[in-house]
Scaffold this active site. Structure first.
Site, PDB file in Angstrom:
ATOM      1  N   CYS A   1      -4.739   2.333  -3.705  1.00  0.00           N
ATOM      2  CA  CYS A   1      -3.544   2.914  -3.072  1.00  0.00           C
ATOM      3  C   CYS A   1      -2.355   1.964  -3.200  1.00  0.00           C
ATOM      4  O   CYS A   1      -1.558   1.825  -2.256  1.00  0.00           O
ATOM      5  CB  CYS A   1      -3.777   3.250  -1.605  1.00  0.00           C
ATOM      6  SG  CYS A   1      -4.988   4.544  -1.380  1.00  0.00           S
TER       7      CYS A   1
ATOM      8  N   HIS B   1       0.876  -1.174   0.000  1.00  0.00           N
ATOM      9  CA  HIS B   1       0.000   0.000   0.000  1.00  0.00           C
ATOM     10  C   HIS B   1       0.916   1.229   0.000  1.00  0.00           C
ATOM     11  O   HIS B   1       2.022   1.187   0.543  1.00  0.00           O
ATOM     12  CB  HIS B   1      -0.831  -0.044   1.288  1.00  0.00           C
ATOM     13  CG  HIS B   1      -1.890   1.004   1.416  1.00  0.00           C
ATOM     14  ND1 HIS B   1      -1.614   2.309   1.760  1.00  0.00           N
ATOM     15  CD2 HIS B   1      -3.239   0.944   1.263  1.00  0.00           C
ATOM     16  CE1 HIS B   1      -2.752   2.997   1.815  1.00  0.00           C
ATOM     17  NE2 HIS B   1      -3.755   2.188   1.515  1.00  0.00           N
TER      18      HIS B   1
ATOM     19  N   GLN C   1      -3.976  -5.341   6.992  1.00  0.00           N
ATOM     20  CA  GLN C   1      -4.966  -6.246   6.390  1.00  0.00           C
ATOM     21  C   GLN C   1      -5.004  -7.616   7.060  1.00  0.00           C
ATOM     22  O   GLN C   1      -5.751  -8.482   6.618  1.00  0.00           O
ATOM     23  CB  GLN C   1      -4.698  -6.412   4.884  1.00  0.00           C
ATOM     24  CG  GLN C   1      -5.006  -5.184   4.070  1.00  0.00           C
ATOM     25  CD  GLN C   1      -6.463  -4.736   4.177  1.00  0.00           C
ATOM     26  OE1 GLN C   1      -7.332  -5.475   4.621  1.00  0.00           O
ATOM     27  NE2 GLN C   1      -6.723  -3.500   3.804  1.00  0.00           N
TER      28      GLN C   1
ATOM     29  N   LYS D   1      -9.990  -1.075  10.551  1.00  0.00           N
ATOM     30  CA  LYS D   1     -10.022  -2.288   9.741  1.00  0.00           C
ATOM     31  C   LYS D   1     -10.239  -3.527  10.610  1.00  0.00           C
ATOM     32  O   LYS D   1     -10.110  -4.657  10.142  1.00  0.00           O
ATOM     33  CB  LYS D   1      -8.710  -2.424   8.953  1.00  0.00           C
ATOM     34  CG  LYS D   1      -8.529  -1.315   7.908  1.00  0.00           C
ATOM     35  CD  LYS D   1      -7.267  -1.518   7.116  1.00  0.00           C
ATOM     36  CE  LYS D   1      -6.836  -0.292   6.338  1.00  0.00           C
ATOM     37  NZ  LYS D   1      -7.709   0.037   5.207  1.00  0.00           N
TER      38      LYS D   1
ATOM     39  N   ASP E   1       3.623  -4.252   7.995  1.00  0.00           N
ATOM     40  CA  ASP E   1       2.339  -3.568   7.878  1.00  0.00           C
ATOM     41  C   ASP E   1       1.250  -4.631   8.040  1.00  0.00           C
ATOM     42  O   ASP E   1       0.995  -5.417   7.132  1.00  0.00           O
ATOM     43  CB  ASP E   1       2.258  -2.892   6.497  1.00  0.00           C
ATOM     44  CG  ASP E   1       0.886  -2.265   6.248  1.00  0.00           C
ATOM     45  OD1 ASP E   1      -0.030  -2.489   7.055  1.00  0.00           O
ATOM     46  OD2 ASP E   1       0.752  -1.564   5.230  1.00  0.00           O
TER      47      ASP E   1
END
Ligand code: PLP
Length: 418
Positions: free
Chosen positions: A376, A135, A215, A238, A212
């Site tokens: 993104c 991202h 997700q 999220k 990261d």
């Protein structure tokens, strides 16, 4: 496909009641909210926890002797401890509240590359490695870090299907590698890279490692204690939590190397008219009044996920993804990105002769909410050479019936648009 024919949907289906926003019609059809990779809906227990704080305990933290201030401080610090437990942080870890993943990754990239009380960690001639499936939030800050520090930015290129290979990373690593940053799941494709192995390789080579987890954190929460991970970032919105909240969690020794970027109250030890010294972690990286209700809500979201069961949620969203990917691939003219990605809740596709924007609009007319565009992750979309995509992404409250509506809607859109 019959909803009840799928494994374990019954318990999860009952949880839909905890998301009142889902009980509405859009353009005359029941809302099928399949845009969870962008933002999940907020769970009622999260709202209850935040309202409880605002109604009973709201006050500024850390600097009041009165009861409400102490209660607010306790609530904030309890949220920190609860979230540390959620991600498997040990005694050598610390957790800093942020406004989200973007904020957390900027704190790391800029905090390592800008000088402060000490010279910057990243120096001219050093190397930063970032994967090519990120991202923008885990790419652009590193571009800036390289520019500001004079380091080289190397991209760990994915293959033609958007997969990463740890052997490619081994070839890229050098004695000058200061940082390796990678996602736990690519938001544009649903690909889950072998991040455990890659983080270990990078750490062995002496690099600081960044994960990261935006997700992954709502269903496959990586236990940071078991990873060679110096910094991990994720967002509350999220994972059924509040917007504008997030976390940077990492090894205390690594977090201590970050130069603070936000100066002001609460992050200082002492201040004179001409200078200041800074507080210990975590306050040192949390200048100003934090979003206390947000932190309380974020911890409540983590507790909610654990109460439902991470394994159960993970199995459910994977099954929805698998069903959707198989069904979409069977529609003539549709190509599913990362068709073999089985460990995620995201399915992204392109359709010959039909623009994603038009597909998304036609789906919305039937109450089905999906996201369209480059998500993104423009460099990855360019690399795959497929152009913008349509993306459906699933959460614990989604049903196989909603997948069927997605598939029917895409099939119908293809008829209209081609
Ligand atoms: N990283 C990934 C993998 C994402 O999917 C997102 C959001 O979609 C982000 C980072 C940015 O998160 P936020 O906008 O909450 O800062």
């Amino acid at each position: 496909m019959d909803d009840t024919s799928q494994p374990n949907p019954t318990g999860l289906r009952a949880l839909r009641e905890l998301f009142p926003v889902l009980e509405q019609t859009i353009n005359g059809a029941p809302l099928a909210y399949l845009d969870n990779a962008a933002t999940t809906q907020i769970a009622q227990p999260v709202l209850d926890a935040m309202r409880g704080f605002e109604h009973r305990d709201r006050a500024n933290i850390h600097r009041g002797v009165h009861t409400l201030s102490q209660r607010a401080t306790d609530a904030f610090e309890r949220a920190r401890e609860d979230l540390k437990r959620y991600v498997g942080a040990g005694p050598s870890h610390e957790l800093v509240f942020t406004s989200g993943t973007t904020d957390a990754l900027n704190m790391v990239a800029l905090g390592l590359s800008i000088g402060g009380e000490r010279p910057p960690v990243i120096e001219p001639g050093d190397q930063i490695i970032v994967s090519g499936i990120e991202h923008h939030a885990n790419l652009v800050p590193w571009q800036q870090a390289a520019r500001r520090s004079g380091a080289t930015l190397s991209i760990l290129q994915p293959d033609a299907q958007g997969r990463l290979d740890a052997r490619d990373l081994a070839r890229l690593l050098s004695p000058r590698t200061r940082v390796f940053a990678v996602t736990a799941c690519a938001n544009a494709t649903g690909e889950r890279p072998p991040f455990e192995e890659m983080l270990a390789l990078a750490a062995e080579a002496g690099a600081l490692t960044v994960l990261d987890a935006a997700q992954a954190v709502s269903h496959e929460v990586p236990a940071i204690d078991a990873l060679a991970c110096d910094f991990m970032a994720f967002s509350g919105h999220k994972m059924y939590g509040p917007m504008g909240t997030g976390v940077l969690v990492g090894r205390r020794a690594a977090l201590e190397r970050l130069v603070p970027l936000r100066f002001g109250g609460d992050m200082v030890q002492w201040v004179t008219q001409t200078g200041a010294s800074f507080a210990e972690l975590p306050a040192r990286l949390e200048g100003g009044t934090p979003n206390v209700a947000g932190a309380v809500g974020l911890a409540a979201a983590a507790a909610f996920i654990d109460k439902v069961g991470r394994g159960e949620i993970d199995a459910h969203v994977r099954a929805l993804r698998a069903n959707a990917a198989a069904g979409l691939a069977a529609i003539e003219g549709v190509t599913v990105l990362s068709p073999e990605a089985s460990a995620s809740a995201i399915v992204s596709f392109v359709a010959q002769g039909a623009h994603p924007h038009d597909i998304g609009t036609l789906l919305d007319e039937q109450g089905v909410a999906v996201r369209t565009g480059h998500h993104c992750a423009q460099p990855l979309i360019d690399h795959l050479g497929l152009g913008p995509t349509t993306r459906a992404s699933f959460a614990l409250y989604n049903t196989h019936d909603e997948v069927e509506r997605l598939l029917a809607g895409v099939a119908r859109a293809m008829e209209v648009l081609r």
